[in-house]
Structure formats: C-alpha cells, structure tokens
Design a protein around this motif. Sequence first.
Motif, PDB file in Angstrom:
ATOM      1  N   UNK A   2     -44.113  16.921  38.942  1.00 44.74           N
ATOM      2  CA  UNK A   2     -44.177  17.557  37.631  1.00 44.74           C
ATOM      3  C   UNK A   2     -42.893  17.199  36.888  1.00 44.74           C
ATOM      4  N   UNK A   3     -43.045  16.747  35.662  1.00 45.24           N
ATOM      5  CA  UNK A   3     -41.906  16.423  34.809  1.00 45.24           C
ATOM      6  C   UNK A   3     -41.844  17.467  33.701  1.00 45.24           C
ATOM      7  N   UNK A   4     -40.734  18.196  33.641  1.00 44.83           N
ATOM      8  CA  UNK A   4     -40.563  19.228  32.625  1.00 44.83           C
ATOM      9  C   UNK A   4     -39.349  18.881  31.773  1.00 44.83           C
ATOM     10  N   UNK A   5     -39.531  19.031  30.467  1.00 44.13           N
ATOM     11  CA  UNK A   5     -38.435  18.807  29.518  1.00 44.13           C
ATOM     12  C   UNK A   5     -38.308  20.064  28.671  1.00 44.13           C
ATOM     13  N   UNK A   6     -37.143  20.665  28.734  1.00 41.44           N
ATOM     14  CA  UNK A   6     -36.827  21.814  27.892  1.00 41.44           C
ATOM     15  C   UNK A   6     -35.922  21.318  26.778  1.00 41.44           C
ATOM     16  N   UNK A   7     -36.242  21.696  25.548  1.00 42.34           N
ATOM     17  CA  UNK A   7     -35.390  21.357  24.417  1.00 42.34           C
ATOM     18  C   UNK A   7     -34.787  22.636  23.869  1.00 42.34           C
ATOM     19  N   UNK A   8     -33.497  22.548  23.564  1.00 44.04           N
ATOM     20  CA  UNK A   8     -32.795  23.699  23.016  1.00 44.04           C
ATOM     21  C   UNK A   8     -31.892  23.255  21.870  1.00 44.04           C
ATOM     22  N   UNK A   9     -31.571  24.190  21.001  1.00 49.65           N
ATOM     23  CA  UNK A   9     -30.684  23.903  19.879  1.00 49.65           C
ATOM     24  C   UNK A   9     -29.239  23.839  20.380  1.00 49.65           C
ATOM     25  N   UNK A  10     -28.342  23.445  19.490  1.00 52.78           N
ATOM     26  CA  UNK A  10     -26.908  23.355  19.829  1.00 52.78           C
ATOM     27  C   UNK A  10     -26.367  24.682  20.362  1.00 52.78           C
ATOM     28  N   UNK A  12     -28.155  26.927  21.999  1.00 56.34           N
ATOM     29  CA  UNK A  12     -28.877  27.379  23.186  1.00 56.34           C
ATOM     30  C   UNK A  12     -30.222  28.026  22.969  1.00 56.34           C
ATOM     31  N   UNK A  13     -30.722  28.015  21.726  1.00 58.52           N
ATOM     32  CA  UNK A  13     -32.038  28.610  21.487  1.00 58.52           C
ATOM     33  C   UNK A  13     -33.141  27.646  21.926  1.00 58.52           C
ATOM     34  N   UNK A  14     -34.163  28.161  22.567  1.00 59.82           N
ATOM     35  CA  UNK A  14     -35.302  27.363  23.001  1.00 59.82           C
ATOM     36  C   UNK A  14     -36.051  26.840  21.781  1.00 59.82           C
ATOM     37  N   UNK A  15     -36.312  25.519  21.755  1.00 58.53           N
ATOM     38  CA  UNK A  15     -37.056  24.929  20.640  1.00 58.53           C
ATOM     39  C   UNK A  15     -38.376  24.319  21.094  1.00 58.53           C
ATOM     40  N   UNK A  16     -38.462  23.888  22.370  1.00 56.11           N
ATOM     41  CA  UNK A  16     -39.702  23.275  22.849  1.00 56.11           C
ATOM     42  C   UNK A  16     -39.662  23.143  24.369  1.00 56.11           C
ATOM     43  N   UNK A  17     -40.848  22.953  24.939  1.00 54.12           N
ATOM     44  CA  UNK A  17     -40.974  22.691  26.371  1.00 54.12           C
ATOM     45  C   UNK A  17     -42.238  21.865  26.592  1.00 54.12           C
ATOM     46  N   UNK A  18     -42.110  20.851  27.428  1.00 51.11           N
ATOM     47  CA  UNK A  18     -43.242  19.998  27.785  1.00 51.11           C
ATOM     48  C   UNK A  18     -43.276  19.860  29.299  1.00 51.11           C
ATOM     49  N   UNK A  19     -44.434  20.016  29.890  1.00 51.07           N
ATOM     50  CA  UNK A  19     -44.610  19.842  31.335  1.00 51.07           C
ATOM     51  C   UNK A  19     -45.834  18.977  31.561  1.00 51.07           C
ATOM     52  N   UNK A  20     -45.681  17.992  32.444  1.00 50.08           N
ATOM     53  CA  UNK A  20     -46.789  17.088  32.705  1.00 50.08           C
ATOM     54  C   UNK A  20     -46.737  16.608  34.149  1.00 50.08           C
ATOM     55  N   UNK A  21     -47.908  16.489  34.737  1.00 50.67           N
ATOM     56  CA  UNK A  21     -48.020  15.953  36.080  1.00 50.67           C
ATOM     57  C   UNK A  21     -48.447  17.000  37.089  1.00 50.67           C
ATOM     58  N   UNK A  22     -48.549  16.547  38.307  1.00 53.00           N
ATOM     59  CA  UNK A  22     -48.926  17.413  39.424  1.00 53.00           C
ATOM     60  C   UNK A  22     -47.860  17.280  40.494  1.00 53.00           C
ATOM     61  N   UNK A  23     -47.506  18.367  41.116  1.00 56.26           N
ATOM     62  CA  UNK A  23     -46.390  18.336  42.063  1.00 56.26           C
ATOM     63  C   UNK A  23     -46.715  17.553  43.326  1.00 56.26           C
ATOM     64  N   UNK A  24     -47.961  17.615  43.768  1.00 57.61           N
ATOM     65  CA  UNK A  24     -48.316  16.941  45.012  1.00 57.61           C
ATOM     66  C   UNK A  24     -47.825  17.665  46.251  1.00 57.61           C
ATOM     67  N   UNK A  25     -47.385  18.883  46.090  1.00 63.35           N
ATOM     68  CA  UNK A  25     -46.890  19.647  47.239  1.00 63.35           C
ATOM     69  C   UNK A  25     -48.031  20.045  48.172  1.00 63.35           C
ATOM     70  N   UNK A 106     -39.171  17.506  38.424  1.00 69.46           N
ATOM     71  CA  UNK A 106     -38.035  16.930  37.711  1.00 69.46           C
ATOM     72  C   UNK A 106     -37.844  17.754  36.453  1.00 69.46           C
ATOM     73  N   UNK A 107     -36.625  18.241  36.242  1.00 72.35           N
ATOM     74  CA  UNK A 107     -36.305  19.063  35.085  1.00 72.35           C
ATOM     75  C   UNK A 107     -35.238  18.366  34.247  1.00 72.35           C
ATOM     76  N   UNK A 108     -35.528  18.211  32.967  1.00 72.37           N
ATOM     77  CA  UNK A 108     -34.586  17.620  32.027  1.00 72.37           C
ATOM     78  C   UNK A 108     -34.333  18.632  30.923  1.00 72.37           C
ATOM     79  N   UNK A 109     -33.050  18.868  30.620  1.00 70.02           N
ATOM     80  CA  UNK A 109     -32.657  19.763  29.533  1.00 70.02           C
ATOM     81  C   UNK A 109     -32.077  18.900  28.429  1.00 70.02           C
ATOM     82  N   UNK A 110     -32.611  19.037  27.239  1.00 67.61           N
ATOM     83  CA  UNK A 110     -32.176  18.202  26.114  1.00 67.61           C
ATOM     84  C   UNK A 110     -31.709  19.114  24.982  1.00 67.61           C
ATOM     85  N   UNK A 111     -30.499  18.876  24.491  1.00 69.08           N
ATOM     86  CA  UNK A 111     -30.003  19.597  23.322  1.00 69.08           C
ATOM     87  C   UNK A 111     -30.344  18.756  22.099  1.00 69.08           C
ATOM     88  N   UNK A 112     -31.057  19.386  21.170  1.00 68.93           N
ATOM     89  CA  UNK A 112     -31.523  18.661  19.975  1.00 68.93           C
ATOM     90  C   UNK A 112     -30.892  19.214  18.710  1.00 68.93           C
TER      91      UNK A 112
END
Length: 112
Positions: A2-10, A12-25, A106-112
């Motif tokens: 699973x690939x997750x991307x959290x987007x936040x403002x400068x 720290x406010x949450x602006x978006x989140x995307x999750x895609x895939x299957x963990x396969x666990x 996989x978790x990615x945090x992006x400041x936008x």
Amino acid sequence: MIHVRIERSENGMLTACNAEGHSGYAEKGFDIVCSAVTVLIRTTVQVLSKTCGVELTTDASKRGFVSFGVKIIKLDSLLEQKLKTAEEFLETGLGAIQKEYPKHLELVIKTV
C-alpha cells in the motif's frame, strides 16, 4: 504494498491523502494491514465530513484506492487545530503501521 501519501500545509494542516494498492500481508478478508490503513483513513474522512468550514472531495472508485482532498471554506483557529490534529492522527497511526510492517506499507509525507 500500500502506498500512502499525506499532504499537509506549511503549518501542518491536512490538505489531502491518497492510498493505493494492496498490502499483500494476508488474503482478502484477513489482511490486518489493509484493515488498519482503511480504518484510519475512513475515520479521518468521516470526522472531517462533519467539520464546519471544510469541503471534502473523495474518491474510492476502485478497490485498493481511496483519495480525499480538503478545501477550506472558512478558516478559524479551531478549524486550523482540527486539521493539524487530523494530519497528526493519520501520520502517527500510519507511521506506526509502516514501522511494524515496512514491506507492506509505504508512507510519504509531503508539505505543499
């Protein structure tokens, strides 16, 4: 994985989140990683959908995919804190899952 991307403002406010895939666990219906990720994201969406001052766009159009964006309609200090808390909630929860199951999330945090 699973690939997750959290987007936040400068600030720290949450602006978006995307999750895609299957963990396969584990097989469908028994996958605790998938379940945990789903619960965290769905809970965040449900709380924010009841929050005054924001408009959510959501997309769960296919299995193994969920995405949401937060549009601020009227920002005040309470809403700002709520969006910071929502970001911290997701980052903390998903980060803990990633630490325990690094081959499955996989978790990615992006400041936008």
